[in-house]
Scaffold this active site. Structure first.
Site, short mmCIF file in Angstrom:
data_model
loop_
_atom_site.label_atom_id
_atom_site.label_comp_id
_atom_site.label_asym_id
_atom_site.label_seq_id
_atom_site.Cartn_x
_atom_site.Cartn_y
_atom_site.Cartn_z
N PRO A 161 0.79 -1.23 0.00
CA PRO A 161 0.00 0.00 0.00
C PRO A 161 0.83 1.28 0.00
CG PRO A 161 -0.87 -1.55 1.60
CD PRO A 161 0.39 -2.15 1.06
N ASN A 162 0.38 2.22 -0.80
CA ASN A 162 0.90 3.60 -0.87
C ASN A 162 2.24 3.72 -1.60
OD1 ASN A 162 -1.28 4.87 0.67
ND2 ASN A 162 -0.48 3.67 2.38
N SER B 251 12.72 3.17 4.10
CA SER B 251 13.12 3.91 5.31
C SER B 251 13.60 2.93 6.37
CB SER B 251 11.92 4.73 5.83
OG SER B 251 10.91 3.84 6.28
N GLU C 182 12.12 -9.36 2.98
CA GLU C 182 11.33 -8.16 3.30
C GLU C 182 12.23 -6.93 3.18
OE1 GLU C 182 9.15 -8.29 7.07
OE2 GLU C 182 9.77 -6.22 7.42
N ARG D 129 5.08 11.08 -2.26
CA ARG D 129 4.67 10.75 -0.89
C ARG D 129 5.82 10.99 0.09
NH1 ARG D 129 4.64 4.63 1.34
NH2 ARG D 129 3.71 5.09 3.35
N ASN E 176 8.04 -5.38 -0.26
CA ASN E 176 7.93 -4.24 0.65
C ASN E 176 6.45 -4.17 1.01
OD1 ASN E 176 7.70 -1.87 2.02
ND2 ASN E 176 8.92 -0.66 0.59
N ASP F 54 0.81 -15.08 7.04
CA ASP F 54 0.40 -16.46 6.79
C ASP F 54 0.53 -16.81 5.31
OD1 ASP F 54 -0.12 -16.83 9.45
OD2 ASP F 54 -2.31 -16.84 9.27
N ARG G 95 12.03 4.92 13.45
CA ARG G 95 10.87 5.79 13.26
C ARG G 95 9.89 5.60 14.42
NH1 ARG G 95 8.61 5.20 7.41
NH2 ARG G 95 7.48 7.07 8.10
N ARG H 70 6.26 1.16 13.98
CA ARG H 70 6.94 0.66 12.77
C ARG H 70 8.07 -0.32 13.11
NH1 ARG H 70 4.89 3.90 8.55
NH2 ARG H 70 4.39 5.97 9.31
N TYR I 60 10.87 9.04 2.10
CA TYR I 60 11.00 7.95 1.13
C TYR I 60 11.82 8.31 -0.11
CZ TYR I 60 7.40 5.92 4.07
OH TYR I 60 6.72 5.42 5.14
N ALA J 283 2.77 -0.56 5.20
CA ALA J 283 2.25 -0.62 6.58
C ALA J 283 1.72 -2.01 6.96
CB ALA J 283 1.16 0.43 6.77
N HIS K 229 3.40 -4.15 9.66
CA HIS K 229 3.29 -3.96 11.10
C HIS K 229 2.09 -4.66 11.74
CE1 HIS K 229 6.34 -1.16 9.98
NE2 HIS K 229 5.49 -0.38 9.34
N HIS L 269 12.50 -2.44 3.08
CA HIS L 269 11.89 -1.13 3.37
C HIS L 269 12.84 -0.04 2.91
CE1 HIS L 269 8.83 -3.08 5.78
NE2 HIS L 269 9.79 -3.81 6.28
C1 DQA Z 1 7.87 1.31 4.35
C2 DQA Z 1 7.80 1.58 5.87
C3 DQA Z 1 6.40 1.37 6.40
O1 DQA Z 1 6.35 1.64 7.79
C4 DQA Z 1 5.42 2.30 5.71
O2 DQA Z 1 4.11 2.07 6.15
C5 DQA Z 1 5.51 2.22 4.23
C6 DQA Z 1 6.83 2.12 3.60
C7 DQA Z 1 9.25 1.64 3.76
O3 DQA Z 1 9.50 1.21 2.64
O4 DQA Z 1 10.04 2.34 4.38
O5 DQA Z 1 4.52 2.33 3.53
O6 DQA Z 1 7.62 -0.08 4.14
#
Ligand code: DQA
Length: 156
Positions: free
Chosen positions: A10-11, A102, A98, A18, A74, A87, A107, A111, A23, A77, A80, A100
């Site tokens: 997401p996002n 950031s 995994e 963003r 990635n 699963d 943070r 997170r 980021y 959110a 978390h 990320h």
């Molecule tokens: C993220 C870190 C997450 O906490 C956040 O919700 C994201 C991006 C990162 O790539 O740093 O959407 O996964």
């Protein structure tokens, strides 16, 4: 040829606009281009996927479980709190890294918790696009050092 899924949660479609102070200024296309360039160098095939929806990401992993060899994810959110995604990662039995952009450990406290980390080979965080690149190198090495049987030779 190894087939690796690169999944953005997401996002992450809004990268570049963003919270650039967190980021960075690269767009998702820029990130994917950098990954594709490394994939060429490593000789692996990548399928990119982004969704803002937990269930759609889970469906995607289920759908590709027999045709891919590994996953870079990635989860945004979902990292978390999504036990459903955790699963799914455990269930499809594809080696997963995994990543990320950031540093989630420096943070907000919420997170720092990753419910997906435990079912992944590794977590790489805080290196911007290099988190993905490092993850891709690590996963490729891992897959190449696995036995042929583990790689399920029927996969192309
Ligand atoms: C993220 C870190 C997450 O906490 C956040 O919700 C994201 C991006 C990162 O790539 O740093 O959407 O996964």
């Amino acid at each position: 040829m190894l087939k690796i899924l690169v999944v953005h949660g997401p996002n992450l479609n809004l990268l570049g606009e963003r919270e650039p102070e967190v980021y960075g200024s690269m767009t998702l296309d820029d990130v994917n281009e950098a990954i594709a360039a490394l994939a060429d160098e490593l000789g692996v095939n990548i399928e990119f996927f982004q969704s803002n929806h937990e269930g759609i990401i889970i469906d995607f992993l289920h759908d590709r479980r027999k045709s891919a060899h590994g996953v870079i994810i990635n989860p945004g959110a979902l990292t978390h709190y999504s036990y459903a995604l955790r699963d799914a990662i455990a269930g499809v039995q594809l080696p997963t890294v995994e990543v990320h952009l950031s540093d989630i450990h420096k943070r907000e406290p919420f997170r720092r918790i990753s419910v997906t980390r435990e079912v992944c080979l590794a977590q790489i965080s805080g290196k911007g696009v290099d988190s993905y690149l490092e993850g891709l190198r690590m996963l490729t090495e891992h897959l190449r050092s696995s036995s042929e049987e583990d790689l399920q030779s029927f996969k192309t």
